[in-house]
Structures are given as C-alpha cells and as structure tokens.
Design an enzyme around this catalytic site. Structure first.
Site, PDB file in Angstrom:
ATOM      1  N   ASP A  75     -34.244 -36.244   3.337  1.00  0.00           N
ATOM      2  CA  ASP A  75     -34.565 -35.586   4.603  1.00  0.00           C
ATOM      3  C   ASP A  75     -35.598 -36.408   5.367  1.00  0.00           C
ATOM      4  O   ASP A  75     -36.426 -37.115   4.782  1.00  0.00           O
ATOM      5  CB  ASP A  75     -35.048 -34.151   4.386  1.00  0.00           C
ATOM      6  CG  ASP A  75     -36.325 -34.057   3.572  1.00  0.00           C
ATOM      7  OD1 ASP A  75     -36.425 -34.756   2.544  1.00  0.00           O
ATOM      8  OD2 ASP A  75     -37.226 -33.280   3.961  1.00  0.00           O
ATOM      9  N   GLU A 140     -38.465 -32.532   1.277  1.00  0.00           N
ATOM     10  CA  GLU A 140     -39.812 -33.083   1.134  1.00  0.00           C
ATOM     11  C   GLU A 140     -40.575 -33.037   2.445  1.00  0.00           C
ATOM     12  O   GLU A 140     -41.777 -32.773   2.462  1.00  0.00           O
ATOM     13  CB  GLU A 140     -39.732 -34.523   0.615  1.00  0.00           C
ATOM     14  CG  GLU A 140     -41.038 -35.048   0.026  1.00  0.00           C
ATOM     15  CD  GLU A 140     -41.951 -35.696   1.053  1.00  0.00           C
ATOM     16  OE1 GLU A 140     -43.108 -35.997   0.710  1.00  0.00           O
ATOM     17  OE2 GLU A 140     -41.508 -35.930   2.205  1.00  0.00           O
TER      18      GLU A 140
END
Length: 396
Positions: A75, A140
């Site tokens: 991500d 994250e």
C-alpha cells in the site's frame, strides 16, 4: 515478466494503484510471480467493525530448516496533486536513469529487489536452503489494524515460526548502504481535553476560559526534557501537534480546549511509566495559578490514543552481522546501526522473532516525483541476494 528483474517487477507494482486500503492489483501481481517461483501463496483478508477490509499476502518456499521472512507493504500514500508530478505517478516510467512513481522508494522498490534476489538465489542454489517467506500487508500506510498484526497472528495459528525477519523499508538517508535500522523508538499519542465555561470576552468573570490552562499545561509538558538519550537511542521527544478550541469568534470565550501530542521515546521508558510522567506534568500545569489567579482547579481529562508502541532494539549478530557483511561485500560501505526515525511494522514483528530493517534511499518517499535510481535497485537486489546466502549458510 521476469521475477529476477527488479526493474520490471517494480514497474509492474507501481502500475497497480494500491493507495491504502485498496489492493490495486499489487498483491495479485506478487502472488503470480511468487507462485511461478514455487512459493505456496495465501491471501488472507482481515477486517473489523469500523475499518476497511484489507488484503494481505503470505508466501513460503521450503518446508523445513531455518526460516527467514521478508516483510513489507504494497500500500502507498495518495499521490496528492497530479500537477506536482512530472509523470503519471502510477505509470512506472523511467526518467534519466530513475524509476518515478508512487511507492518507488516506500516500499515497492524493496519488495521488487527482494523478490528478484530470492528468485536469483533459488535458481542458483536450489530450494533446499531452508524456508524463505514473504509477509506483505496492504495496511502499513493506513491505520495498521488489519495488516501485519493480524497476519502475524494468522501465520502463528497455522504453525509458522520465524527465525529472523528483514523489513524492506527505505532506511538509507543518502546512499545505499548508509544505515540499518536495528530498532525503533516507541510512540505514544494522546489528547488533553480541558473544559471551561463559554462567555463574552467583555465579561470574563462570568466565564471560565480553558485556553490559559492549556498554555500552562503545554508549558509543563515541554519545560523539561524527558531524557538525554542512551547509547542505542536518541533523546525522547514530546511534540504538541495541535491546540484547538473549535472557536472561530474573537469575542467569545470558548468552552473547551484540546491539546494533541505525540511522544517518540527510547528504551528508558515503558508506556506505563511515560503515561504516569505525562499525567504528573499535566496535573502540575492544571494547578498553576499564574494565568488564572483565584480560580478553582479546572476540569480536564487525558485520552490515550490506541495502539501505542514500545521502544525496541534487536541484538542479533547472526542477523545484523550477516546483513552488514552483505552490504560491505556489495558496496564497500559499513552501515550505521540506528534506531532513528519514525515507526514501522517491525514494532509488531519483534514479538515473533529478531527483526531489522534495510532498504532503499528514502529521500523522496511520500513526495511528489518519488523515485529510485535503477542502479540502487540493482544494488539492493545484490545486497539482498548476498544476505540470503550468508544468512542461510550461517544458520545451516
């Protein structure tokens, strides 16, 4: 796509617009490439009330022997204004010897390099070295609720046991080989809510202004350093990030005032001890009479934010020493062993096995025109390949 080519892999990953919490195709691409190299791949999805579901990936090669895991995230943060980019942030374009795109440095480049290194090592040495895994999340850069924490629990419930972990975050400040992160400072956030009584500024005796209390409390929070640091950690620092009344009128005394703060702290403190210290400072500030003589003690409360993290450091010559050796072998540089900077998912992994972090140069992470030099991408791949070989040889 050749899994041994980190440039091609990184371009493919950048072209997957995996802005938190969207998977964007990045984990699907990794799954296909890892499966081609013989990895057994799982794609668990985690969610809980009030949060977005998050896709994750766990892949393992080998069934027995020492177990090395590489951890990271696909991500990325949003690109911001496209006008600030010289190219499409999700096109994976090469400009003047650099790959430009969101996630190039943080941290799709690290994933691409480790995948290429793993494929090269396996093709040259076979798959009998032990167990090599990828533990990759899509959460994250987000709230970190449905990612690494739950993925580690999921893996442990299935009997996975890790001997060591390398996180591929961009750790180098200037050049490849500058720095290994062997730990991280802890993080504690909170809010102090002070309650007053609203009124007209011309009649302050009929009101109770919470702002002077906030000023006193802020002064106490910042007046004395928390510590002077340790051999392994820099000094702890408390930062006030906002003081807010929600009041836009200049002739109204507000009824409330909030102070937001974050502390990045070293291993001299536990979360509980730091909370006690902050509570004592807040109480002293609230009891101060310099800005509100004759007033009764104000009403206030401290709200601690969720998911504080403890400071930690990894002492493992078998892990750190082999990575230092691989960096020296490849670049000729001896990296600094550091605990500086922000936090990462290593704070969760430390509870399962020794963990260190090493990746690309992080100068452009989260910036417009985020980029990585192709020479650094190949250099990191060579470091990772040397590290894999050295670690399995040392743990045979």
């Amino acid at each position: 796509m050749d899994p041994t080519d980190p440039v091609a892999v990184l371009a493919g990953l950048i072209r997957c617009p995996s802005v938190t919490p969207r998977e964007g195709g990045a984990l699907g691409l990794l799954e296909a490439l890892l499966a081609r190299e013989g990895f057994a791949v799982s794609r668990p999805v985690f969610e809980e009330e009030g949060t977005d579901p998050v896709e994750n990936l766990f892949a393992r090669l080998g069934d027995a022997g020492p177990h090395l895991v590489f951890a990271g995230h696909t991500d990325v943060v949003p690109p911001g204004s496209l006008d600030d980019w010289s190219v499409d942030p999700f096109a994976g374009q090469i400009v003047d010897g650099e790959m430009v795109g969101r996630g190039a440095a943080d941290m799709k480049g690290g994933i691409a390099a480790f995948l290429a290194a793993s494929a090269r090592h396996a093709r040259r040495n076979g798959a009998s070295m032990g167990q090599l895994s990828f533990l990759i999340t899509g959460d994250e850069e987000g709230p970190a609720v449905n990612g690494t924490v739950k993925l580690l629990e999921w893996a442990a419930e299935r009997g996975e046991r890790f001997d060591a972990c390398l996180v591929g975050e961009p750790t180098n400040p200037n050049a490849l080989g500058d720095m290994i992160k062997i730990g991280r400072r802890g993080s504690l956030s909170g809010e102090i809510r002070i309650t007053g009584r609203q009124g007209h500024v011309a009649y302050p005796h009929l009101a109770d202004n919470p702002v002077p209390v906030a000023v006193e409390i802020a002064g106490e929070l910042l007046a004395t350093p928390l510590d002077q640091g340790t051999d392994a950690f820099q000094p702890s620092n408390l930062e006030i990030t906002a003081i807010d009344t929600g009041n836009g009128a200049v002739n109204v005394i507000p009824s409330r005032c909030s102070i937001l703060f974050n502390v990045r702290f070293n291993d001299l403190w536990s979360i509980e001890a730091l909370q006690d210290e902050i509570a004592e400072r807040v109480a002293r500030g609230a009891a101060g009479e310099r800005l509100r003589p004759g007033r009764a003690l104000p009403d206030y409360e401290i709200i601690w934010r969720e998911r504080p993290s403890e400071a930690f450091s990894t002492v493992s010559d078998a892990l750190t020493g082999e990575l230092v050796g691989a960096i020296l072998e490849t670049t000729g540089r001896r990296p600094e062993l550091s605990t500086s900077g922000g936090t990462s998912d290593a704070r969760f992994i430390k509870d399962y096995c020794p963990v260190i972090e090493f990746g690309l140069v992080g100068k452009t992470m989260h910036m417009s025109n985020e980029r990585v030099a192709l020479s650094d991408l190949e250099g990191l791949t060579k470091i990772y390949e040397a590290f894999i070989a050295r670690w399995f040889a040392a743990n045979a």
